[in-house]
Design a protein around this motif. Structure first.
Motif, short mmCIF file in Angstrom:
data_model
loop_
_atom_site.label_atom_id
_atom_site.label_comp_id
_atom_site.label_asym_id
_atom_site.label_seq_id
_atom_site.Cartn_x
_atom_site.Cartn_y
_atom_site.Cartn_z
N TYR A 1 0.83 -1.20 0.00
CA TYR A 1 0.00 0.00 0.00
C TYR A 1 0.86 1.25 0.00
O TYR A 1 2.05 1.21 0.34
N MET A 2 0.25 2.36 -0.39
CA MET A 2 0.91 3.66 -0.33
C MET A 2 -0.10 4.70 0.17
O MET A 2 -1.31 4.54 0.01
N LYS A 3 0.43 5.74 0.79
CA LYS A 3 -0.41 6.81 1.32
C LYS A 3 0.43 8.06 1.43
O LYS A 3 1.64 7.98 1.66
N PHE A 4 -0.19 9.23 1.27
CA PHE A 4 0.55 10.45 1.48
C PHE A 4 -0.24 11.39 2.38
O PHE A 4 -1.46 11.33 2.48
N SER A 5 0.51 12.25 3.05
CA SER A 5 -0.07 13.25 3.94
C SER A 5 0.70 14.54 3.75
O SER A 5 1.90 14.51 3.46
N TRP A 6 0.02 15.68 3.92
CA TRP A 6 0.72 16.94 3.74
C TRP A 6 0.32 17.94 4.82
O TRP A 6 -0.78 17.91 5.36
N LEU A 7 1.26 18.80 5.13
CA LEU A 7 1.10 19.82 6.16
C LEU A 7 1.42 21.18 5.55
O LEU A 7 2.49 21.38 5.00
N THR A 8 0.49 22.11 5.67
CA THR A 8 0.70 23.47 5.19
C THR A 8 0.90 24.39 6.38
O THR A 8 0.08 24.41 7.31
N VAL A 9 2.00 25.12 6.38
CA VAL A 9 2.33 26.02 7.49
C VAL A 9 2.50 27.43 6.95
O VAL A 9 2.75 27.65 5.77
N THR A 10 2.37 28.40 7.83
CA THR A 10 2.53 29.79 7.45
C THR A 10 4.00 30.10 7.18
O THR A 10 4.89 29.36 7.58
N GLU A 11 4.23 31.21 6.51
CA GLU A 11 5.60 31.60 6.18
C GLU A 11 6.44 31.77 7.44
O GLU A 11 7.63 31.45 7.45
N ALA A 12 5.81 32.22 8.51
CA ALA A 12 6.54 32.45 9.75
C ALA A 12 7.01 31.15 10.40
O ALA A 12 7.97 31.16 11.17
N SER A 13 6.35 30.03 10.07
CA SER A 13 6.72 28.74 10.67
C SER A 13 7.70 27.95 9.82
O SER A 13 8.12 26.86 10.21
N LEU A 14 8.08 28.48 8.66
CA LEU A 14 8.96 27.73 7.77
C LEU A 14 10.40 27.63 8.28
O LEU A 14 11.17 26.81 7.78
N ASP A 15 10.73 28.48 9.27
CA ASP A 15 12.09 28.39 9.81
C ASP A 15 12.19 27.34 10.90
O ASP A 15 13.26 27.15 11.51
N LYS A 16 11.09 26.62 11.18
CA LYS A 16 11.08 25.58 12.19
C LYS A 16 11.13 24.21 11.51
O LYS A 16 10.64 24.04 10.40
N GLU A 17 11.72 23.25 12.21
CA GLU A 17 11.74 21.89 11.72
C GLU A 17 10.45 21.18 12.10
O GLU A 17 9.91 21.37 13.19
N HIS A 18 9.94 20.37 11.20
CA HIS A 18 8.71 19.62 11.44
C HIS A 18 8.99 18.13 11.27
O HIS A 18 9.98 17.73 10.66
N LYS A 19 8.08 17.33 11.81
CA LYS A 19 8.25 15.89 11.65
C LYS A 19 6.91 15.22 11.39
O LYS A 19 5.87 15.63 11.91
#
Length: 317
Positions: free
Chosen positions: A203-221
């Protein structure tokens, strides 16, 4: 299925009895020719019933166990060499054994019991039994294989936001949960999920997270919870900040190696097309209806202009 029915009954007729089952039991053939499913109740009951529900079929009872005497009564045509039940040593649990296991034994197995002094039968959430066929190697890695996609510069400039996408492939079974967090924060972020899609035997699956420009300098997991007998802990896929993302992506600490640029671009295109098809189905339906209307209008116009032979007026020439 029995799950929604049990939920409806619990809302209309609140009861105190609760039954618990594991969500999944996966057995590999031919290493294990049988499967054991457990059920635990939170109070004393006289009987525990076991049902099986398979896709496209009505749920059917397999047997019931008398808790006081440990006597098993099987429903026809079930035999003792196929299904059996035993009371747990604590007196509040029961195990169902499915013997001579085959692929056709897959399904969702429910335990149930009558609420004391009432006519309501309470069902547990059910255990999904998955039987892995012999052609699958016991050493085969069936955990999700991640590929990451970082926000594009164009998206950031136009939308003032960025989208991280996590593509998970080649996993089995299809029971999977995906959450997103900032690297040093425990808060679960609001994300989007694609459908789990079957690709041959995995199987395959995808997920996506949209963040504001101000949060782009943070690392996400991206945190992946997968029901696999090899995956005992949650898989965490680290997404660098947008500044770090400009560096060589191979330097990012990730549980799995990233794919080549060619493979990444190819899968990104597939994921994008999937998103477009999902979000614009109403648009394509409208276009098809419009084209159909235009065709009918053209035929009507031809008939009115003076070519009745094409329209079939009921008279022979």
């Amino acid at each position: 299925m029995l799950g929604p029915l049990a939920l409806l009954c619990s809302l209309l007729f609140p009861v105190g009895l609760k039954l618990e089952q594991p969500a999944l039991v996966m057995v590999r053939l031919p290493l294990k020719p049988s499967a054991t499913l457990t059920c635990k109740v939170d109070s004393s009951v006289s009987y525990i019933h076991w049902y099986r529900h398979q896709e496209g079929m009505a749920p059917r009872r397999l047997l019931y166990l008398e808790m006081s005497s440990s006597k098993v009564e099987r429903d026809f045509p079930m035999n003792a060499d196929k299904v059996n039940a035993e009371k747990g040593s604590d007196g509040y649990s029961c195990s169902l054994s499915v013997l001579k296991l085959r692929k056709s034994d897959e399904g969702v197995y429910y335990c149930a019991a009558w609420e004391e002094h009432s006519w309501i039968k309470v069902f547990a959430e059910g255990t999904r039994l998955i039987v892995t066929p012999p052609d699958k190697s016991p050493d085969e890695d069936i955990s999700p294989k991640p590929t990451v996609f970082l926000p594009s510069i164009a998206e950031i400039k136009v939308q003032k936001a960025g989208t991280y996408l996590c593509l998970l492939e080649d996993f089995f079974p299809d029971i999977i949960e995906i959450d997103w967090q900032e690297k040093d924060d425990k808060t679960i972020l609001t994300s989007q999920q694609g459908d789990t899609m079957k690709t041959k035997d995995t199987y395959m699956k995808f997920s996506w997270l949209t963040v504001t420009e101000a949060s782009l300098d943070k690392e996400h997991k991206c945190i992946v919870k997968h029901e696999s007998d090899r995956t005992k802990v949650n898989q965490e896929i680290l997404f660098p900040s947008i500044d770090k993302g400009k560096e060589d992506i191979s330097s990012v600490d990730s549980p799995k190696p990233f794919k080549t640029t060619h493979e990444t671009n190819k899968m990104l295109l597939l994921a994008t097309l999937q998103l477009q098809l999902t979000n614009t189905s109403a648009y394509y339906t409208y276009v098809l209806l419009l084209l159909k209307s235009l065709v009918y209008s053209a035929i009507t116009a031809v008939c009115l202009i003076g070519r009745p032979a094409l329209c079939g007026n009921g008279k022979s020439s």
